[in-house]
Design a protein around this motif. Structure first.
Motif, PDB file in Angstrom:
ATOM      1  N   GLY A 139     -21.542  67.610  19.137  1.00  0.00           N
ATOM      2  CA  GLY A 139     -22.274  66.668  18.306  1.00  0.00           C
ATOM      3  C   GLY A 139     -21.474  66.009  17.204  1.00  0.00           C
ATOM      4  N   PHE A 140     -20.142  66.205  17.184  1.00  0.00           N
ATOM      5  CA  PHE A 140     -19.313  65.573  16.159  1.00  0.00           C
ATOM      6  C   PHE A 140     -19.040  64.114  16.515  1.00  0.00           C
ATOM      7  CE2 PHE A 140     -18.233  70.059  15.510  1.00  0.00           C
ATOM      8  CZ  PHE A 140     -18.316  70.155  14.133  1.00  0.00           C
ATOM      9  N   ASP A 141     -19.021  63.253  15.485  1.00  0.00           N
ATOM     10  CA  ASP A 141     -18.578  61.865  15.654  1.00  0.00           C
ATOM     11  C   ASP A 141     -17.048  61.903  15.676  1.00  0.00           C
ATOM     12  OD1 ASP A 141     -17.851  59.217  15.455  1.00  0.00           O
ATOM     13  OD2 ASP A 141     -19.211  58.736  13.813  1.00  0.00           O
ATOM     14  N   ILE A 142     -16.453  61.567  16.812  1.00  0.00           N
ATOM     15  CA  ILE A 142     -15.020  61.818  17.016  1.00  0.00           C
ATOM     16  C   ILE A 142     -14.136  60.602  16.720  1.00  0.00           C
ATOM     17  CG2 ILE A 142     -15.420  63.664  18.690  1.00  0.00           C
ATOM     18  CD1 ILE A 142     -14.856  61.606  20.909  1.00  0.00           C
ATOM     19  N   LYS A 143     -14.654  59.641  15.983  1.00  0.00           N
ATOM     20  CA  LYS A 143     -13.832  58.448  15.731  1.00  0.00           C
ATOM     21  C   LYS A 143     -12.596  58.763  14.895  1.00  0.00           C
ATOM     22  CE  LYS A 143     -16.655  56.823  11.797  1.00  0.00           C
ATOM     23  NZ  LYS A 143     -17.520  55.704  11.321  1.00  0.00           N
ATOM     24  N   HIS A 144     -12.626  59.871  14.134  1.00  0.00           N
ATOM     25  CA  HIS A 144     -11.460  60.265  13.337  1.00  0.00           C
ATOM     26  C   HIS A 144     -10.760  61.486  13.940  1.00  0.00           C
ATOM     27  CE1 HIS A 144     -12.552  57.365  10.336  1.00  0.00           C
ATOM     28  NE2 HIS A 144     -13.711  57.961  10.078  1.00  0.00           N
ATOM     29  N   TYR A 145     -10.995  61.726  15.216  1.00  0.00           N
ATOM     30  CA  TYR A 145     -10.436  62.911  15.881  1.00  0.00           C
ATOM     31  C   TYR A 145      -8.913  62.983  15.763  1.00  0.00           C
ATOM     32  CZ  TYR A 145      -8.908  65.896  19.773  1.00  0.00           C
ATOM     33  OH  TYR A 145      -8.292  66.854  20.537  1.00  0.00           O
ATOM     34  N   ALA A 146      -8.235  61.836  15.934  1.00  0.00           N
ATOM     35  CA  ALA A 146      -6.765  61.826  15.875  1.00  0.00           C
ATOM     36  C   ALA A 146      -6.273  62.322  14.516  1.00  0.00           C
ATOM     37  CB  ALA A 146      -6.237  60.424  16.158  1.00  0.00           C
ATOM     38  N   ARG A 147      -6.982  61.921  13.445  1.00  0.00           N
ATOM     39  CA  ARG A 147      -6.614  62.335  12.089  1.00  0.00           C
ATOM     40  C   ARG A 147      -6.828  63.835  11.912  1.00  0.00           C
ATOM     41  NH1 ARG A 147      -9.995  59.402   7.644  1.00  0.00           N
ATOM     42  NH2 ARG A 147      -9.179  57.608   8.824  1.00  0.00           N
ATOM     43  N   TRP A 148      -7.925  64.364  12.467  1.00  0.00           N
ATOM     44  CA  TRP A 148      -8.197  65.794  12.352  1.00  0.00           C
ATOM     45  C   TRP A 148      -7.099  66.606  13.049  1.00  0.00           C
ATOM     46  CZ3 TRP A 148     -13.845  65.356  14.590  1.00  0.00           C
ATOM     47  CH2 TRP A 148     -14.610  64.541  13.753  1.00  0.00           C
ATOM     48  N   MET A 149      -6.748  66.158  14.254  1.00  0.00           N
ATOM     49  CA  MET A 149      -5.709  66.853  15.001  1.00  0.00           C
ATOM     50  C   MET A 149      -4.387  66.812  14.248  1.00  0.00           C
ATOM     51  SD  MET A 149      -4.618  68.524  17.718  1.00  0.00           S
ATOM     52  CE  MET A 149      -5.839  68.317  19.055  1.00  0.00           C
ATOM     53  N   GLU A 150      -4.067  65.654  13.681  1.00  0.00           N
ATOM     54  CA  GLU A 150      -2.804  65.494  12.951  1.00  0.00           C
ATOM     55  C   GLU A 150      -2.721  66.464  11.774  1.00  0.00           C
ATOM     56  OE1 GLU A 150      -0.209  61.950  10.726  1.00  0.00           O
ATOM     57  OE2 GLU A 150      -2.242  61.571  11.448  1.00  0.00           O
ATOM     58  N   LYS A 151      -3.833  66.652  11.066  1.00  0.00           N
ATOM     59  CA  LYS A 151      -3.856  67.562   9.916  1.00  0.00           C
ATOM     60  C   LYS A 151      -3.523  68.989  10.351  1.00  0.00           C
ATOM     61  CE  LYS A 151      -7.071  69.652   6.573  1.00  0.00           C
ATOM     62  NZ  LYS A 151      -6.201  69.621   5.378  1.00  0.00           N
ATOM     63  N   LEU A 152      -4.156  69.455  11.446  1.00  0.00           N
ATOM     64  CA  LEU A 152      -3.927  70.831  11.882  1.00  0.00           C
ATOM     65  C   LEU A 152      -2.521  71.020  12.431  1.00  0.00           C
ATOM     66  CD1 LEU A 152      -7.317  71.924  13.483  1.00  0.00           C
ATOM     67  CD2 LEU A 152      -6.603  71.864  11.103  1.00  0.00           C
ATOM     68  N   VAL A 153      -1.974  69.994  13.055  1.00  0.00           N
ATOM     69  CA  VAL A 153      -0.592  70.061  13.523  1.00  0.00           C
ATOM     70  C   VAL A 153       0.369  70.107  12.339  1.00  0.00           C
ATOM     71  CG1 VAL A 153       1.222  68.808  14.746  1.00  0.00           C
ATOM     72  CG2 VAL A 153      -1.064  68.980  15.753  1.00  0.00           C
ATOM     73  N   ASP A 154       0.119  69.262  11.320  1.00  0.00           N
ATOM     74  CA  ASP A 154       0.972  69.234  10.130  1.00  0.00           C
ATOM     75  C   ASP A 154       0.960  70.568   9.399  1.00  0.00           C
ATOM     76  OD1 ASP A 154       1.660  66.625  10.635  1.00  0.00           O
ATOM     77  OD2 ASP A 154       0.271  65.753   9.172  1.00  0.00           O
ATOM     78  N   GLU A 155      -0.187  71.266   9.405  1.00  0.00           N
ATOM     79  CA  GLU A 155      -0.303  72.544   8.700  1.00  0.00           C
ATOM     80  C   GLU A 155       0.217  73.724   9.523  1.00  0.00           C
ATOM     81  OE1 GLU A 155      -4.393  72.855   7.628  1.00  0.00           O
ATOM     82  OE2 GLU A 155      -4.230  71.449   5.958  1.00  0.00           O
TER      83      GLU A 155
END
Length: 364
Positions: free
Chosen positions: A326-342
């Protein structure tokens, strides 16, 4: 009431259609209510009217801990200097009730005959994914309230596997039905629902099965042994939605003599000593991980669940998992980038793998 266990055949669509009452409530504006105190069954540990999981490997004493909490709530005795709100408890011993009775008696002896009339036990599993079973739990709730004169503050399902009805723990659809049923029980009774759950192959990666469960939780605890040879456990909080996470603590267990059998042999059971101490294990669960929003947590847990079940772990499949939740995934790329960066996840083109962070500190 008929306590026989019947086969379950249900769909997520049927569960979504459950007749849950929705009441219109007053709107609030601005920061109104900022000073409203959160209510707890066990202060700082177990919020009222919440959905909680306690997971760990077999032999980690997690069921002993769940029952110890139940006994303290039923008797109104504070737990490790945390204030307790007294009330009735329903303990669903899905793996059988014989051992539970010995544990309860050991607790009574250890606490000098404290009254446990508010503790009700059920020796067969219930299946929240089936609405007939949800109604059965509500019937039990009404019976307990009528007998004790107390509201049921806590309902424990021990374990998720036995109360899952043979469905696939790795299926987001089947887990969604279980979650929806638990939410219905919570709403219809006003009780906190605590699910005792097994960990996956890698204990640090969380509870077994679909990532939709931890995403839906208000509170999640990990229980592990404090050293291989000690009768002790470590309690660590990996998610506390609306309050500060408590620090990890170790708790020792002691053997209590409960009776002598017909052959003259002693019958003993373990009981938790509710006095916390620092864990002695050098590999105590880490909690100082970055703060994440609910969608970061769900993303990480999707990757973890797929990894633990040897399912494909790709950028597109994780995105599909979040969309299904049920998540709106329009910012999915940004979320993934954050977890990769961390360093929580590693991405190599389309492929995704787990990084070094083993427990999230979610914030939603």
């Amino acid at each position: 009431m008929n306590s026989s266990v019947t086969a379950i055949s249900t769909t997520l669509a049927e569960v979504d259609a459950l007749p849950v009452t929705r009441l219109k409530v007053e709107l609030e504006y601005g920061s109104t209510g900022y000073d409203r105190e959160q209510s707890f069954v066990i202060k700082g540990l177990l919020p009222e009217q919440s959905f909680v999981s306690m997971y760990g490997p077999s032999g980690s004493f997690k069921s002993f801990l769940a029952l110890d909490w139940a006994c303290h709530i039923a008797s109104g005795i504070d737990w490790d200097q945390h204030k307790v709100k007294e009330g009735a408890v329903l303990y669903v011993a899905g793996e059988g009730g014989f051992g539970v009775t010995k544990r309860v008696r050991a607790w009574e002896i250890r606490h000098q005959g404290a009254n446990l009339d508010n503790l009700a036990r059920l020796g067969v599993p219930v299946f929240p994914a089936n609405y007939d079973q949800v109604e059965l739990v509500v019937d039990y709730y009404n019976d307990i309230k009528a007998k004790t004169g107390q509201d049921v503050k806590l309902i424990i399902l021990d374990t998720l596997a036995r109360c899952y009805g043979g469905n696939d723990e790795n299926s987001s659809k089947d887990m969604g039905a279980f979650i929806t049923g638990c939410a219905a029980i919570q709403q219809l009774t006003g009780a906190t629902v605590l699910v005792v759950h097994h960990s996956g192959k890698n204990v640090e990666s969380g509870g077994r099965g679909s990532s939709s469960l931890p995403a839906a939780l208000d509170v999640e605890y990990r229980v592990s042994r404090d050293g291989e040879d000690q009768q002790a456990l470590v309690l660590a909080c990996s998610k506390m939605k609306d309050s500060d996470q408590p620090e990890p603590k170790a708790y020792d267990l002691t053997s209590v003599h409960i009776r002598t059998d017909s052959d003259g042999d002693d019958v003993n059971s373990l009981c938790i000593i509710p006095v916390g101490r620092p864990p002695s294990d050098d590999e105590a669960p880490p909690i100082n991980t970055p703060r994440w929003k609910a969608y970061h947590t769900a993303l990480w847990q999707s990757a973890r669940s797929r990894t633990e079940t040897n399912a494909p772990v790709t950028y597109a499949l994780i995105r599909d998992d979040l969309k299904a939740l049920g998540f709106d995934i329009k910012h999915y790329a940004r979320w993934m980038e954050k977890l990769v960066d961390e360093g929580a996840l590693i991405r190599d083109g389309e492929m995704v793998s787990m990084g070094q962070i083993s427990l999230e500190k979610g914030e939603s």
